[in-house]
Design a protein around this motif. Sequence first.
Motif, PDB file in Angstrom:
ATOM      1  N   VAL A  67      43.358 -65.230 -27.269  1.00 57.40           N
ATOM      2  CA  VAL A  67      44.778 -65.024 -27.559  1.00 57.40           C
ATOM      3  C   VAL A  67      45.144 -65.742 -28.858  1.00 57.40           C
ATOM      4  N   PRO A  68      46.146 -65.258 -29.581  1.00 58.51           N
ATOM      5  CA  PRO A  68      46.576 -65.933 -30.808  1.00 58.51           C
ATOM      6  C   PRO A  68      47.110 -67.333 -30.530  1.00 58.51           C
ATOM      7  N   PHE A  69      47.202 -68.152 -31.569  1.00 53.12           N
ATOM      8  CA  PHE A  69      47.581 -69.552 -31.377  1.00 53.12           C
ATOM      9  C   PHE A  69      48.943 -69.718 -30.729  1.00 53.12           C
ATOM     10  N   GLY A  70      49.900 -68.896 -31.028  1.00 50.29           N
ATOM     11  CA  GLY A  70      51.240 -69.046 -30.467  1.00 50.29           C
ATOM     12  C   GLY A  70      51.321 -68.782 -28.973  1.00 50.29           C
ATOM     13  N   ARG A  71      50.339 -68.064 -28.418  1.00 44.89           N
ATOM     14  CA  ARG A  71      50.349 -67.762 -26.986  1.00 44.89           C
ATOM     15  C   ARG A  71      49.604 -68.842 -26.221  1.00 44.89           C
ATOM     16  N   ASP A  72      49.930 -68.959 -24.983  1.00 46.54           N
ATOM     17  CA  ASP A  72      49.375 -69.999 -24.128  1.00 46.54           C
ATOM     18  C   ASP A  72      48.176 -69.446 -23.360  1.00 46.54           C
ATOM     19  N   PRO A  73      46.955 -69.964 -23.619  1.00 38.71           N
ATOM     20  CA  PRO A  73      45.788 -69.449 -22.892  1.00 38.71           C
ATOM     21  C   PRO A  73      45.816 -69.799 -21.409  1.00 38.71           C
ATOM     22  N   THR A  74      46.519 -70.866 -21.041  1.00 42.76           N
ATOM     23  CA  THR A  74      46.574 -71.221 -19.629  1.00 42.76           C
ATOM     24  C   THR A  74      47.400 -70.203 -18.837  1.00 42.76           C
ATOM     25  N   ALA A  75      48.357 -69.532 -19.485  1.00 43.10           N
ATOM     26  CA  ALA A  75      49.118 -68.478 -18.812  1.00 43.10           C
ATOM     27  C   ALA A  75      48.203 -67.294 -18.495  1.00 43.10           C
ATOM     28  N   ILE A  76      47.296 -66.987 -19.410  1.00 43.44           N
ATOM     29  CA  ILE A  76      46.328 -65.908 -19.176  1.00 43.44           C
ATOM     30  C   ILE A  76      45.423 -66.277 -17.999  1.00 43.44           C
ATOM     31  N   LEU A  77      44.977 -67.526 -17.970  1.00 41.99           N
ATOM     32  CA  LEU A  77      44.125 -67.977 -16.870  1.00 41.99           C
ATOM     33  C   LEU A  77      44.865 -67.916 -15.540  1.00 41.99           C
ATOM     34  N   ARG A  78      46.133 -68.250 -15.556  1.00 39.17           N
ATOM     35  CA  ARG A  78      46.937 -68.200 -14.336  1.00 39.17           C
ATOM     36  C   ARG A  78      47.012 -66.768 -13.821  1.00 39.17           C
ATOM     37  N   GLU A  79      47.207 -65.810 -14.727  1.00 34.65           N
ATOM     38  CA  GLU A  79      47.249 -64.401 -14.333  1.00 34.65           C
ATOM     39  C   GLU A  79      45.911 -63.937 -13.767  1.00 34.65           C
ATOM     40  N   ILE A  80      44.816 -64.339 -14.411  1.00 35.50           N
ATOM     41  CA  ILE A  80      43.483 -63.944 -13.955  1.00 35.50           C
ATOM     42  C   ILE A  80      43.220 -64.493 -12.553  1.00 35.50           C
ATOM     43  N   ALA A  81      43.525 -65.778 -12.352  1.00 35.15           N
ATOM     44  CA  ALA A  81      43.270 -66.404 -11.052  1.00 35.15           C
ATOM     45  C   ALA A  81      44.146 -65.790  -9.963  1.00 35.15           C
ATOM     46  N   SER A  82      45.411 -65.510 -10.258  1.00 42.21           N
ATOM     47  CA  SER A  82      46.279 -64.931  -9.226  1.00 42.21           C
ATOM     48  C   SER A  82      45.869 -63.499  -8.899  1.00 42.21           C
ATOM     49  N   ASP A  83      45.435 -62.733  -9.903  1.00 46.03           N
ATOM     50  CA  ASP A  83      44.936 -61.378  -9.633  1.00 46.03           C
ATOM     51  C   ASP A  83      43.691 -61.418  -8.757  1.00 46.03           C
ATOM     52  N   ARG A  84      42.833 -62.393  -9.020  1.00 47.52           N
ATOM     53  CA  ARG A  84      41.603 -62.522  -8.236  1.00 47.52           C
ATOM     54  C   ARG A  84      41.941 -62.869  -6.782  1.00 47.52           C
ATOM     55  N   VAL A  85      42.892 -63.748  -6.577  1.00 49.14           N
ATOM     56  CA  VAL A  85      43.287 -64.137  -5.216  1.00 49.14           C
ATOM     57  C   VAL A  85      43.879 -62.932  -4.480  1.00 49.14           C
ATOM     58  N   GLU A  86      44.727 -62.164  -5.172  1.00 46.29           N
ATOM     59  CA  GLU A  86      45.322 -60.981  -4.538  1.00 46.29           C
ATOM     60  C   GLU A  86      44.245 -59.964  -4.160  1.00 46.29           C
ATOM     61  N   THR A  87      43.247 -59.794  -5.027  1.00 47.51           N
ATOM     62  CA  THR A  87      42.167 -58.849  -4.740  1.00 47.51           C
ATOM     63  C   THR A  87      41.364 -59.303  -3.530  1.00 47.51           C
TER      64      THR A  87
END
Length: 96
Positions: A67-87
């Motif tokens: 992700v570009p510098f202005g975006r938060d990579p931890t937000a992406i990780l949060r989305e990935i982890a929550s999608d995995r839990v839902e699956t």
Amino acid sequence: MTTFDFATETSRITSRPAVATRVANTVSNVYRAWKNRRAFYRLGEMSDSELADIGLTRADLHVAIDVPFGRDPTAILREIASDRVETIEDLARKVA
């Protein structure tokens, strides 16, 4: 003083705090992104089993770092982890 003069003065007076607020918000967002990136890099120092404990894989880190510098990579990780839990929960419901 005419109505037009008053309106011009009012907009000039109220625009200064708005600009200051936007600048402060931008500085705050950049600082938060910088702090979260530092925390993100610490995740790279964790072992694979430690990452698995929090629901991530090493490949997830590689996806989130793009992700570009202005975006938060931890937000992406949060989305990935929550999608995995839902699956996983959906699969568990199908089995049960």
